[in-house]
Design an enzyme around this catalytic site. Structure first.
Site, PDB file in Angstrom:
ATOM      1  CG  HIS A 200      -0.212   0.074   2.528  1.00 20.59           C
ATOM      2  ND1 HIS A 200      -0.085  -1.023   3.369  1.00 20.59           N
ATOM      3  CD2 HIS A 200       0.437   1.079   3.166  1.00 20.59           C
ATOM      4  CE1 HIS A 200       0.590  -0.685   4.435  1.00 20.59           C
ATOM      5  NE2 HIS A 200       0.932   0.584   4.343  1.00 20.59           N
TER       6      HIS A 200
HETATM    7  P1  TYD Z   1      -2.137  -3.806   7.134  1.00 21.22           P
HETATM    8  O1  TYD Z   1      -2.152  -2.389   6.666  1.00 21.22           O
HETATM    9  O2  TYD Z   1      -2.594  -4.853   6.172  1.00 21.22           O
HETATM   10  O3  TYD Z   1      -0.706  -4.191   7.686  1.00 21.22           O
HETATM   11  P2  TYD Z   1       0.703  -4.176   6.923  1.00 21.22           P
HETATM   12  O4  TYD Z   1       0.763  -2.943   6.126  1.00 21.22           O
HETATM   13  O5  TYD Z   1       1.727  -4.171   8.008  1.00 21.22           O
HETATM   14  O6  TYD Z   1       0.787  -5.414   6.107  1.00 21.22           O
HETATM   15  O7  TYD Z   1      -3.017  -3.867   8.461  1.00 21.22           O
HETATM   16  C1  TYD Z   1      -3.482  -5.090   8.967  1.00 21.22           C
HETATM   17  C2  TYD Z   1      -4.761  -4.827   9.762  1.00 21.22           C
HETATM   18  O8  TYD Z   1      -4.461  -4.065  10.924  1.00 21.22           O
HETATM   19  C3  TYD Z   1      -5.797  -4.049   8.975  1.00 21.22           C
HETATM   20  O9  TYD Z   1      -7.078  -4.579   9.279  1.00 21.22           O
HETATM   21  C4  TYD Z   1      -5.694  -2.640   9.526  1.00 21.22           C
HETATM   22  C5  TYD Z   1      -5.234  -2.879  10.953  1.00 21.22           C
HETATM   23  N1  TYD Z   1      -4.405  -1.782  11.505  1.00 21.22           N
HETATM   24  C6  TYD Z   1      -4.912  -1.026  12.545  1.00 21.22           C
HETATM   25  O10 TYD Z   1      -6.056  -1.229  13.010  1.00 21.22           O
HETATM   26  N2  TYD Z   1      -4.136  -0.030  13.066  1.00 21.22           N
HETATM   27  C7  TYD Z   1      -2.899   0.217  12.600  1.00 21.22           C
HETATM   28  O11 TYD Z   1      -2.201   1.162  13.091  1.00 21.22           O
HETATM   29  C8  TYD Z   1      -2.381  -0.566  11.511  1.00 21.22           C
HETATM   30  C9  TYD Z   1      -1.012  -0.316  10.951  1.00 21.22           C
HETATM   31  C10 TYD Z   1      -3.169  -1.565  11.002  1.00 21.22           C
END
Ligand code: TYD
Length: 139
Positions: free
Chosen positions: A56
């Protein structure tokens, strides 16, 4: 976010206090290390070696990634160029500014990725579709 490039992504040394009595190292991040004050701290751990995180970009949020333990690769992409940075030292971090697509992979056993984010969690700040990201970057 449309003007940032991978040249704005940089590895930053974290000030390290080396103990004179050989009690180990201490790193400290105060407000002179990053161009923002952290509003949010999260960390990734127990990531399988074949897993990929990230995938992302952010519209406004900046993030600073530190391999507190172990190692992993960060691939950053500005829509035109990409580069891979291996993080494997707790006294160095990677500043990823807004508008950069990132993927994290190749996590070693026991790796911990600490993230200091400039903003609170806000799903509306994410671009999770790569074609959407390219469209925004190409303006
Ligand atoms: P995601 O963005 O997929 O993690 P990464 O970029 O590390 O692979 O996030 C995973 C899940 O966690 C998604 O449902 C969003 C949630 N999340 C939060 O609730 N708060 C946060 O600060 C972050 C980074 C993720």
């Amino acid at each position: 976010m449309d003007k940032t490039t991978i040249h704005n992504v940089e590895v930053i040394d974290i000030p390290k206090i080396i103990d004179q009595k050989r009690r180990g190292n201490l790193c400290v991040i105060e407000n002179d290390v990053l161009p923002y004050n952290a509003e949010r701290i999260y960390y990734l751990f127990d990531v399988p070696s074949d897993a990929s995180r990230g995938g992302h970009s952010h519209i406004a949020c900046h993030e600073f990634l530190v391999a507190l333990s172990g190692s992993f690769d960060v691939i950053v992409n500005d829509g035109e160029r990409s580069k891979t940075i291996t993080l494997n030292k707790p006294d160095k971090g990677l500043l990823i500014v807004d508008g950069i697509w990132r993927e994290l992979d190749n996590f070693s056993s026991g790796a911990v990725c600490l993230v200091l984010a400039s903003d609170k969690y806000n799903e509306a700040d994410y671009i999770r579709d790569y074609q959407d990201f390219i469209s925004v970057k190409m303006g």
